[in-house]
Design a protein around this motif. Structure first.
Motif, PDB file in Angstrom:
ATOM      1  N   LEU A  47     -10.500  -1.777  11.014  1.00  0.00           N
ATOM      2  CA  LEU A  47      -9.067  -1.520  10.281  1.00  0.00           C
ATOM      3  C   LEU A  47      -7.838  -2.372  10.902  1.00  0.00           C
ATOM      4  N   TYR A  64       0.891  -1.126   0.072  1.00  0.00           N
ATOM      5  CA  TYR A  64       0.077   0.103  -0.071  1.00  0.00           C
ATOM      6  C   TYR A  64       0.976   1.035  -0.004  1.00  0.00           C
ATOM      7  N   LYS A  65       0.851   1.896  -1.016  1.00  0.00           N
ATOM      8  CA  LYS A  65       1.854   3.213  -1.129  1.00  0.00           C
ATOM      9  C   LYS A  65       0.767   4.182  -0.992  1.00  0.00           C
ATOM     10  N   THR A  66      -0.488   4.068  -1.273  1.00  0.00           N
ATOM     11  CA  THR A  66      -1.472   5.122  -1.216  1.00  0.00           C
ATOM     12  C   THR A  66      -2.572   4.607  -0.358  1.00  0.00           C
ATOM     13  N   SER A  67      -3.639   5.545   0.062  1.00  0.00           N
ATOM     14  CA  SER A  67      -4.512   5.179   0.824  1.00  0.00           C
ATOM     15  C   SER A  67      -5.595   4.564  -0.114  1.00  0.00           C
ATOM     16  N   THR A  68      -5.535   5.062  -1.433  1.00  0.00           N
ATOM     17  CA  THR A  68      -6.594   4.630  -2.004  1.00  0.00           C
ATOM     18  C   THR A  68      -6.582   3.031  -2.638  1.00  0.00           C
ATOM     19  N   LYS A  69      -5.050   2.681  -2.692  1.00  0.00           N
ATOM     20  CA  LYS A  69      -4.957   1.123  -2.743  1.00  0.00           C
ATOM     21  C   LYS A  69      -5.314   0.443  -1.595  1.00  0.00           C
ATOM     22  N   PHE A  70      -5.004   0.968  -0.403  1.00  0.00           N
ATOM     23  CA  PHE A  70      -5.765   0.181   0.931  1.00  0.00           C
ATOM     24  C   PHE A  70      -7.037   0.046   0.863  1.00  0.00           C
ATOM     25  N   PHE A  71      -8.070   1.381   0.648  1.00  0.00           N
ATOM     26  CA  PHE A  71      -9.267   1.099   0.753  1.00  0.00           C
ATOM     27  C   PHE A  71      -9.975   0.187  -0.391  1.00  0.00           C
TER      28      PHE A  71
END
Length: 125
Positions: free
Chosen positions: A125, A81-88
């Motif tokens: 989470l 996960y480099k960005t939060s969008t990938k995580f979500f």
């Protein structure tokens, strides 16, 4: 001829012993660096600007690790996960998969179970 074989086994034993000592030193050095990194991340209000206090804290941490009071958390190696969008996006897809798997067994769910599944407090989470 027996003397040559004996010398080789002694030499191999010495090499094995030397490698095990080196491995132990590397492991200790790695643990010490990890402890120093952890201590450096602590709050400055604790008075850890003093090198003696840092050493004391590092020794306490080492003793706690030895006694088994320090527990390391699990690391998720599959996630990058480099960005939060990938995580979500990953979290959303996991939830969708779990909901789809729950509905495929052919049984109807009760109304209160579906309401609880829609609440955000049902997911951690």
């Amino acid at each position: 001829w027996l003397f040559v074989c004996y010398c080789r086994t002694v030499q191999n034993d010495r090499k094995r012993l030397r490698q095990s000592k080196k491995a132990a030193r590397r492991k200790a050095r790695k643990a010490k660096l990890a402890d120093e990194k952890l201590v450096s991340r602590l709050k400055p209000e604790l008075g850890l600007n003093n090198p003696y206090e840092k050493r004391k804290m590092r020794e306490e941490l080492q003793m706690a690790r030895a006694s088994g009071r320090v527990v390391t958390g699990e690391i998720d190696h599959n996630a990058d996960y480099k960005t939060s969008t990938k995580f979500f996006q990953k979290m959303q897809s996991d939830i969708q998969m779990s909901l789809n798997d729950g509905g495929e067994n052919g049984k109807k769910r009760k109304r209160n179970e579906t309401v609880e599944a829609k609440k955000s407090s049902a997911f951690k989470l």
